[in-house]
Design an enzyme around this catalytic site. Structure first.
Site, PDB file in Angstrom:
ATOM      1  N   LYS A  70     -54.363   0.642   9.213  1.00  0.00           N
ATOM      2  CA  LYS A  70     -54.272   1.669   8.175  1.00  0.00           C
ATOM      3  C   LYS A  70     -53.379   2.849   8.552  1.00  0.00           C
ATOM      4  O   LYS A  70     -52.700   3.417   7.698  1.00  0.00           O
ATOM      5  CB  LYS A  70     -55.664   2.173   7.813  1.00  0.00           C
ATOM      6  CG  LYS A  70     -56.509   1.154   7.060  1.00  0.00           C
ATOM      7  CD  LYS A  70     -57.805   1.779   6.584  1.00  0.00           C
ATOM      8  CE  LYS A  70     -58.554   0.838   5.662  1.00  0.00           C
ATOM      9  NZ  LYS A  70     -59.730   1.473   5.041  1.00  0.00           N
ATOM     10  N   ASP A 106     -59.152   3.743  -1.287  1.00  0.00           N
ATOM     11  CA  ASP A 106     -60.492   4.095  -0.800  1.00  0.00           C
ATOM     12  C   ASP A 106     -60.791   5.546  -1.170  1.00  0.00           C
ATOM     13  O   ASP A 106     -61.870   5.875  -1.678  1.00  0.00           O
ATOM     14  CB  ASP A 106     -60.579   3.945   0.722  1.00  0.00           C
ATOM     15  CG  ASP A 106     -60.543   2.510   1.184  1.00  0.00           C
ATOM     16  OD1 ASP A 106     -61.019   1.637   0.441  1.00  0.00           O
ATOM     17  OD2 ASP A 106     -60.040   2.256   2.290  1.00  0.00           O
ATOM     18  N   SER A 130     -65.567   7.998  12.406  1.00  0.00           N
ATOM     19  CA  SER A 130     -64.348   8.794  12.615  1.00  0.00           C
ATOM     20  C   SER A 130     -63.075   7.969  12.471  1.00  0.00           C
ATOM     21  O   SER A 130     -61.998   8.440  12.830  1.00  0.00           O
ATOM     22  CB  SER A 130     -64.374   9.432  14.012  1.00  0.00           C
ATOM     23  OG  SER A 130     -64.464   8.436  15.030  1.00  0.00           O
ATOM     24  N   GLY A 131     -63.169   6.760  11.931  1.00  0.00           N
ATOM     25  CA  GLY A 131     -62.001   5.906  11.763  1.00  0.00           C
ATOM     26  C   GLY A 131     -61.254   6.158  10.474  1.00  0.00           C
ATOM     27  O   GLY A 131     -61.431   7.187   9.814  1.00  0.00           O
ATOM     28  N   GLY A 132     -60.422   5.186  10.087  1.00  0.00           N
ATOM     29  CA  GLY A 132     -59.587   5.339   8.903  1.00  0.00           C
ATOM     30  C   GLY A 132     -60.380   5.516   7.630  1.00  0.00           C
ATOM     31  O   GLY A 132     -60.041   6.344   6.780  1.00  0.00           O
ATOM     32  N   MET A 133     -61.451   4.737   7.471  1.00  0.00           N
ATOM     33  CA  MET A 133     -62.272   4.873   6.276  1.00  0.00           C
ATOM     34  C   MET A 133     -63.011   6.205   6.277  1.00  0.00           C
ATOM     35  O   MET A 133     -63.199   6.825   5.222  1.00  0.00           O
ATOM     36  CB  MET A 133     -63.258   3.708   6.179  1.00  0.00           C
ATOM     37  CG  MET A 133     -64.066   3.692   4.897  1.00  0.00           C
ATOM     38  SD  MET A 133     -63.005   3.465   3.442  1.00  0.00           S
ATOM     39  CE  MET A 133     -64.216   3.557   2.128  1.00  0.00           C
TER      40      MET A 133
END
Length: 273
Positions: A70, A106, A130-133
């Site tokens: 991402k 998203d 804490s990731g892309g999503m």
């Protein structure tokens, strides 16, 4: 469902480290319902720059982008929509005659769901992940006017960065805090994962919460969602997020917006795994 691609069929794909089936079934079902000569296929790659070049060179119309690609996609496109620029994370590529534009549906889906459910922006929340999503969800909350939030992440660097970017605070663990809205943006509760039967927050926090939001889509009713429903809490599910974001991708790829009945039928078909 039977699809017979021809030489004129428009190809759309997805790129993911672990390709799933929801998007394939959702998009292809809608193509067939609406009589569109499109075909959707899930793929993975060990060479993202080459894969993105292939999208451009082969005339692939659209590409869904999942983890771990991402953020790396940002540098490989020609134009970035505000939905992706605001969070430096991409989940959709649209190819128009070799011009690649990146979006984040998203983010768009979360904004829509918060508005539809009329969640008061004064509601304090804790978001685990804490990731892309997590970037997409936290940014959607920020842009919807939510000012009191806590990012809960064991990765201090990523957690602090996300918190600082969105104007929230970071904690490695929620501890005894019990904010009115709890949001899970981790793989906890995901079917087939090592934490499939676990809860992302302590039961005491879930009991005290007013809203429960889980982005995990498979299963649709995660242990977190099941616990919230047992307590009579209003919920926002990952299935709702994945369906809305897939719908917005479909519209970007085709220029056609299906009606509610068509979308519901596609979601139901996509879940028959």
């Amino acid at each position: 469902m039977s699809i017979s691609p021809s030489r004129d069929t428009v190809l759309c794909i997805s790129l993911a480290g672990r390709p799933g089936t929801f998007g394939v079934r959702f998009h292809n079902h809608l193509y067939q319902q609406l009589g569109l000569d499109y075909y959707y296929k899930a793929m993975t790659t060990q060479d993202l720059p080459a894969a993105v070049s292939g999208i451009r060179a082969l005339g692939i119309r659209g590409c869904g982008v999942s983890m771990p690609y991402k953020e790396a996609c940002m540098a490989l496109v020609d134009e970035i929509d505000p939905s992706a620029a605001a969070i430096e994370s991409v989940n959709t590529l649209v190819n128009t005659h070799g011009h690649l534009k990146a979006y984040n549906t998203d983010y768009l889906a979360v904004r829509q769901l918060l508005a539809q459910r009329q969640v008061d922006p004064a509601t304090a929340f804790a978001l685990r992940g804490s990731g892309g999503m997590a970037k997409a969800v936290a940014s959607a909350l920020r842009d919807a006017g939510f000012t009191e939030g806590t990012i809960v992440a064991r990765n201090e660097q990523a957690g602090r960065q996300l918190a600082d970017t969105c104007g929230y605070r970071w904690l490695p663990d929620l501890g005894d805090l019990a904010p009115p809205m709890l949001i899970n943006v981790t793989p906890i509760g995901m079917a087939g994962g090592p934490e499939a039967d676990q809860l992302p927050f302590a039961d005491t926090a879930i009991e005290a919460a007013e809203w429960i939001f889980d982005v995990v889509a498979m299963p649709a009713r995660t242990p977190f969602i099941q616990r919230a429903e047992a307590l009579g809490k209003p919920v926002i599910t990952g299935l709702e997020v994945i369906a809305l974001q897939a719908l917005e991708q479909f519209v970007l790829y085709t220029g056609v917006r299906p009606n509610r009945e068509q979308v519901d039928a596609a979601v139901a078909y996509a879940r028959q795994i």
